[in-house]
Each structure stands twice: as C-alpha cells, then as structure tokens.
Design a protein around this motif. Structure first.
Motif, PDB file in Angstrom:
ATOM      1  N   PHE A  97       0.804  -1.214   0.000  1.00 40.41           N
ATOM      2  CA  PHE A  97       0.000   0.000   0.000  1.00 40.41           C
ATOM      3  C   PHE A  97       0.842   1.272   0.000  1.00 40.41           C
ATOM      4  O   PHE A  97       0.331   2.366   0.170  1.00 40.41           O
ATOM      5  N   GLY A  98       2.156   1.135  -0.176  1.00 42.14           N
ATOM      6  CA  GLY A  98       3.040   2.288  -0.279  1.00 42.14           C
ATOM      7  C   GLY A  98       3.528   2.837   1.045  1.00 42.14           C
ATOM      8  O   GLY A  98       4.162   3.887   1.095  1.00 42.14           O
ATOM      9  N   ARG A  99       3.262   2.128   2.130  1.00 39.51           N
ATOM     10  CA  ARG A  99       3.727   2.574   3.445  1.00 39.51           C
ATOM     11  C   ARG A  99       5.176   2.133   3.640  1.00 39.51           C
ATOM     12  O   ARG A  99       5.551   1.037   3.247  1.00 39.51           O
ATOM     13  N   ALA A 100       5.972   2.999   4.250  1.00 46.61           N
ATOM     14  CA  ALA A 100       7.380   2.679   4.489  1.00 46.61           C
ATOM     15  C   ALA A 100       7.495   1.618   5.581  1.00 46.61           C
ATOM     16  O   ALA A 100       6.694   1.577   6.509  1.00 46.61           O
TER      17      ALA A 100
ATOM     18  N   PHE B 251      -9.209  -1.533  -3.228  1.00 44.22           N
ATOM     19  CA  PHE B 251      -9.775  -2.876  -3.113  1.00 44.22           C
ATOM     20  C   PHE B 251      -9.573  -3.638  -4.424  1.00 44.22           C
ATOM     21  O   PHE B 251      -9.175  -4.801  -4.427  1.00 44.22           O
ATOM     22  N   ARG B 252      -9.834  -2.965  -5.543  1.00 46.88           N
ATOM     23  CA  ARG B 252      -9.656  -3.594  -6.857  1.00 46.88           C
ATOM     24  C   ARG B 252      -8.200  -3.985  -7.070  1.00 46.88           C
ATOM     25  O   ARG B 252      -7.889  -5.084  -7.506  1.00 46.88           O
ATOM     26  N   ARG B 253      -7.294  -3.088  -6.725  1.00 49.12           N
ATOM     27  CA  ARG B 253      -5.862  -3.344  -6.893  1.00 49.12           C
ATOM     28  C   ARG B 253      -5.411  -4.509  -6.017  1.00 49.12           C
ATOM     29  O   ARG B 253      -4.662  -5.384  -6.450  1.00 49.12           O
ATOM     30  N   ALA B 254      -5.882  -4.543  -4.780  1.00 47.56           N
ATOM     31  CA  ALA B 254      -5.526  -5.638  -3.872  1.00 47.56           C
ATOM     32  C   ALA B 254      -6.098  -6.963  -4.370  1.00 47.56           C
ATOM     33  O   ALA B 254      -5.424  -7.999  -4.323  1.00 47.56           O
ATOM     34  N   SER B 255      -7.338  -6.952  -4.864  1.00 49.70           N
ATOM     35  CA  SER B 255      -7.947  -8.174  -5.400  1.00 49.70           C
ATOM     36  C   SER B 255      -7.138  -8.705  -6.579  1.00 49.70           C
ATOM     37  O   SER B 255      -6.898  -9.912  -6.685  1.00 49.70           O
ATOM     38  N   LEU B 256      -6.714  -7.808  -7.444  1.00 48.03           N
ATOM     39  CA  LEU B 256      -5.892  -8.200  -8.587  1.00 48.03           C
ATOM     40  C   LEU B 256      -4.566  -8.799  -8.117  1.00 48.03           C
ATOM     41  O   LEU B 256      -4.122  -9.831  -8.620  1.00 48.03           O
ATOM     42  N   ARG B 257      -3.959  -8.177  -7.118  1.00 49.78           N
ATOM     43  CA  ARG B 257      -2.671  -8.686  -6.616  1.00 49.78           C
ATOM     44  C   ARG B 257      -2.822 -10.073  -6.009  1.00 49.78           C
ATOM     45  O   ARG B 257      -1.963 -10.939  -6.214  1.00 49.78           O
ATOM     46  N   VAL B 258      -3.897 -10.311  -5.290  1.00 54.63           N
ATOM     47  CA  VAL B 258      -4.110 -11.636  -4.699  1.00 54.63           C
ATOM     48  C   VAL B 258      -4.281 -12.678  -5.810  1.00 54.63           C
ATOM     49  O   VAL B 258      -3.741 -13.783  -5.719  1.00 54.63           O
ATOM     50  N   ARG B 259      -4.990 -12.324  -6.873  1.00 57.05           N
ATOM     51  CA  ARG B 259      -5.126 -13.260  -8.012  1.00 57.05           C
ATOM     52  C   ARG B 259      -3.772 -13.486  -8.685  1.00 57.05           C
ATOM     53  O   ARG B 259      -3.468 -14.603  -9.114  1.00 57.05           O
ATOM     54  N   GLU B 260      -2.958 -12.442  -8.793  1.00 51.62           N
ATOM     55  CA  GLU B 260      -1.607 -12.605  -9.348  1.00 51.62           C
ATOM     56  C   GLU B 260      -0.781 -13.555  -8.485  1.00 51.62           C
ATOM     57  O   GLU B 260      -0.068 -14.416  -9.004  1.00 51.62           O
TER      58      GLU B 260
ATOM     59  N   ASP C 279       3.195  -8.973   0.594  1.00 57.54           N
ATOM     60  CA  ASP C 279       2.005  -8.359  -0.011  1.00 57.54           C
ATOM     61  C   ASP C 279       0.736  -9.048   0.489  1.00 57.54           C
ATOM     62  O   ASP C 279      -0.244  -8.389   0.843  1.00 57.54           O
ATOM     63  N   PHE C 280       0.750 -10.379   0.520  1.00 57.99           N
ATOM     64  CA  PHE C 280      -0.404 -11.139   0.982  1.00 57.99           C
ATOM     65  C   PHE C 280      -0.743 -10.771   2.428  1.00 57.99           C
ATOM     66  O   PHE C 280      -1.907 -10.498   2.759  1.00 57.99           O
ATOM     67  N   ARG C 281       0.253 -10.726   3.271  1.00 55.07           N
ATOM     68  CA  ARG C 281       0.052 -10.389   4.685  1.00 55.07           C
ATOM     69  C   ARG C 281      -0.521  -8.974   4.835  1.00 55.07           C
ATOM     70  O   ARG C 281      -1.445  -8.748   5.629  1.00 55.07           O
ATOM     71  N   ASP C 282      -0.006  -8.020   4.054  1.00 51.31           N
ATOM     72  CA  ASP C 282      -0.511  -6.646   4.106  1.00 51.31           C
ATOM     73  C   ASP C 282      -1.976  -6.591   3.685  1.00 51.31           C
ATOM     74  O   ASP C 282      -2.789  -5.910   4.319  1.00 51.31           O
ATOM     75  N   ILE C 283      -2.313  -7.306   2.623  1.00 54.28           N
ATOM     76  CA  ILE C 283      -3.688  -7.297   2.118  1.00 54.28           C
ATOM     77  C   ILE C 283      -4.621  -7.974   3.117  1.00 54.28           C
ATOM     78  O   ILE C 283      -5.718  -7.467   3.389  1.00 54.28           O
TER      79      ILE C 283
END
Length: 127
Positions: free
Chosen positions: A28-31, A84-93, A59-63
């Motif tokens: 999500f871009g957090r440091a 939400f859309r971006r996270a859903s796409l990343r989980v599918r990736e 990434d999975f843990r963050d989502i």
C-alpha cells in the motif's frame, strides 16, 4: 555475512547470491524497516526465488491485514474502491504465481490465497 556465502534461510540453496530487504514500501506504499538493528537480531537471507516468494508473502500479509480491518468495520485502505480492486488483482496474481511455481512456496499456501480470494469476492458481491 557475505551475500554469496551461507545458505538461503527458506530453501537451503547454497552457492548462489543471497539477498535481504531492509527498507522499502509495502503493497500500500507505506514505508517499512524490517531489518533495523534494534529489532532484527537474526536477519534472514534468501536466494532470488525465495526473495520473490517472500515479497509475495509480504504483499499477501498486508492485504489480509487491511481486509480483516475492512470486514471488522475498522478504518482500512481497502475501503477505497480502487485500492480494493488493486488488492484483489494482486491476490489473483499471487495465486497464479503460486500455481506456476516449481515445487511449493516456503512462505504461502495456495489454500490460504484461494480462501482470501473467496472472502474478497463475497465482500465484492455484497457491495
């Protein structure tokens, strides 16, 4: 530690370059600073393949964390439709990468990722 000596802390590979990540941004871009000297007394070193898998896990843990906040009615980055859309796409990736990975991931299970996809689809359908 020399990054070419030792073995991968995940798969045990030897004779290959090893990496660790200390500073960066989460999904999500957090440091974050995972390997700051005051908190990390046993840094983990990973081969290239395991480093990629470790990034998927992060990434999975963050989502999952943000999704759990969302479903609990707490403030979440995922309350924004685009996030939400971006996270859903990343989980599918992540699911696609895991299904094509030789062997298995030392960090994630396909079942966990598939379960999150299902949970996210349920929330999407209710919206």
């Amino acid at each position: 530690m020399d990054s070419t000596s030792g073995s991968c802390n995940a798969c045990g590979a030897t004779g290959t370059a090893l990496m660790k990540f200390s500073l960066g941004k989460d999904f999500f871009g957090r440091a974050y600073d995972r390997l700051s000297p005051s908190t990390d007394e046993r840094p983990q070193w990973y081969c290239e393949g395991c480093s990629m898998q470790k990034n998927l896990q992060r990434d999975f843990r963050d989502i999952v964390g943000e999704f759990d906040k969302l479903t609990a009615g707490q403030g979440s980055i995922l309350s924004a439709q685009e996030e939400f859309r971006r996270a859903s796409l990343r989980v599918r990736e992540i699911a696609t990468i895991l299904s094509g990975a030789a062997g298995h991931s030392p960090f994630l299970t396909t079942a966990d990722v598939t379960q999150l996809i299902g949970r996210m689809q349920t929330v999407t359908m209710q919206a």
